[in-house]
Design a protein around this motif. Sequence first.
Motif, mmCIF file in Angstrom:
data_model
loop_
_atom_site.group_PDB
_atom_site.id
_atom_site.type_symbol
_atom_site.label_atom_id
_atom_site.label_comp_id
_atom_site.label_asym_id
_atom_site.label_seq_id
_atom_site.Cartn_x
_atom_site.Cartn_y
_atom_site.Cartn_z
ATOM 1 N N THR A 43 0.832 -1.204 0.000
ATOM 2 C CA THR A 43 0.000 0.000 0.000
ATOM 3 C C THR A 43 0.872 1.261 0.000
ATOM 4 O OG1 THR A 43 -0.082 0.025 2.422
ATOM 5 C CG2 THR A 43 -1.864 -1.137 1.279
ATOM 6 N N ILE A 44 0.277 2.348 -0.341
ATOM 7 C CA ILE A 44 0.802 3.722 -0.244
ATOM 8 C C ILE A 44 1.887 4.031 -1.261
ATOM 9 C CG2 ILE A 44 1.866 5.457 1.243
ATOM 10 C CD1 ILE A 44 0.501 4.173 3.631
ATOM 11 N N GLY A 45 3.014 3.314 -1.280
ATOM 12 C CA GLY A 45 4.084 3.615 -2.221
ATOM 13 C C GLY A 45 5.050 4.653 -1.681
ATOM 14 N N CYS A 46 5.738 5.350 -2.576
ATOM 15 C CA CYS A 46 6.761 6.326 -2.154
ATOM 16 C C CYS A 46 6.911 7.419 -3.203
ATOM 17 C CB CYS A 46 8.097 5.632 -1.887
ATOM 18 S SG CYS A 46 8.715 4.625 -3.261
ATOM 19 N N TYR A 47 5.857 8.144 -3.446
ATOM 20 C CA TYR A 47 5.907 9.281 -4.364
ATOM 21 C C TYR A 47 6.907 10.301 -3.812
ATOM 22 C CZ TYR A 47 4.116 12.831 -7.563
ATOM 23 O OH TYR A 47 3.995 13.772 -8.558
ATOM 24 N N PRO A 48 7.793 10.896 -4.619
ATOM 25 C CA PRO A 48 7.911 10.824 -6.077
ATOM 26 C C PRO A 48 8.903 9.771 -6.589
ATOM 27 C CG PRO A 48 9.299 12.580 -5.288
ATOM 28 C CD PRO A 48 8.664 11.971 -4.072
ATOM 29 N N GLU A 49 9.595 9.041 -5.657
ATOM 30 C CA GLU A 49 10.532 8.017 -6.134
ATOM 31 C C GLU A 49 9.822 7.035 -7.067
ATOM 32 O OE1 GLU A 49 10.300 8.966 -3.017
ATOM 33 O OE2 GLU A 49 12.287 9.790 -2.525
ATOM 34 N N MET A 50 8.642 6.638 -6.685
ATOM 35 C CA MET A 50 7.754 5.882 -7.568
ATOM 36 C C MET A 50 6.541 6.774 -7.798
ATOM 37 S SD MET A 50 9.179 3.052 -8.490
ATOM 38 C CE MET A 50 7.940 1.860 -9.002
ATOM 39 N N ARG A 51 6.486 7.366 -8.958
ATOM 40 C CA ARG A 51 5.498 8.417 -9.242
ATOM 41 C C ARG A 51 4.145 7.796 -9.542
ATOM 42 N NH1 ARG A 51 6.440 12.749 -14.084
ATOM 43 N NH2 ARG A 51 4.461 13.884 -13.895
ATOM 44 N N LEU A 52 3.533 7.290 -8.493
ATOM 45 C CA LEU A 52 2.228 6.640 -8.583
ATOM 46 C C LEU A 52 1.375 7.129 -7.426
ATOM 47 C CD1 LEU A 52 3.572 3.016 -9.166
ATOM 48 C CD2 LEU A 52 2.691 4.544 -10.927
#
Length: 305
Positions: free
Chosen positions: A215-224
Amino acid sequence: MAKRRLLATVTGIVAAGVLLAGCAQSAPNDAQSTETPAQSTQNNAQSTETPARSTKYVNLGDSFSAGTGVSPLEADSPIYCQRSSKNYAHVVAEDEDFDLTDVSCAGADTEDLRAAQHQGVPPQLDALDDDTDVVTLMIGGNDKQTYGRAIRLCREVADADRTGSPCTDRYGRSLIDPVAADIYPAVRQALRDVQDRAPNARVLLAGYPWLLPPTIGCYPEMRLAEGDVPMIRELQTALNTYGRRAAEDEGVEFVDMSQVSEGHDACAGDQRWIEPMTTPGPGAVHPNEQGQAAIAEQVRKALAG
């Protein structure tokens, strides 16, 4: 396998009436040169033994298999293929002392196993024959442009709603459903083709490591957008689930990367096995050197099992 041949030894018979002086002169040399039949057989067998043949290992597949983005590139490999000399196949071959032929290539899908992917890049299946002992491959992620299309589409809409799920809302099932409908049968056929070309080989299909956390991710390293991360995980889950099913259906071993790669996705900082989108060059959203080493470890464990 070494071939052993038995050679008959004929012992000389000294003719009667040979002069005593002649016998005295020749006796020492005769004594030195005389062998028993057993000794002759053993010596000849040792001299005719051939060394055991090295294990012939062939690696096929896409950019995850090629190690795209991991330096240095394999010497003399096609530049289009972005094939690393530190991809998992090279690591396995070095550790196991295998004779490696690596024809993996960035951008390859299942069709590129049977047809030339680029000028000067022949069908990958051409590397296989009856003498092939081990085959590894990672394939399916480029069929229907699955990975590339999903990442591109989700990146394009992320800025408009970073905390929502704009990509899932707009594209969702259209990205995931082709895995079962199209990619699964294509991977099954690919595995059949591999076994047809290399009927005596042990074949291992490696699954894909996680690109993102659950869940969540790591914007902007992964721009999703945060809400689209679970959809990308579902897409990867489908690819690995149907990859495993294809392997089981065709009697091929599946190397599962999903459990061991948990916590090593592109958002895992120093612990990551996947490079984030912000990494320059072709290695973005691909396994890094640590990721390739991790895949190699699981392949070696499977071979030892």
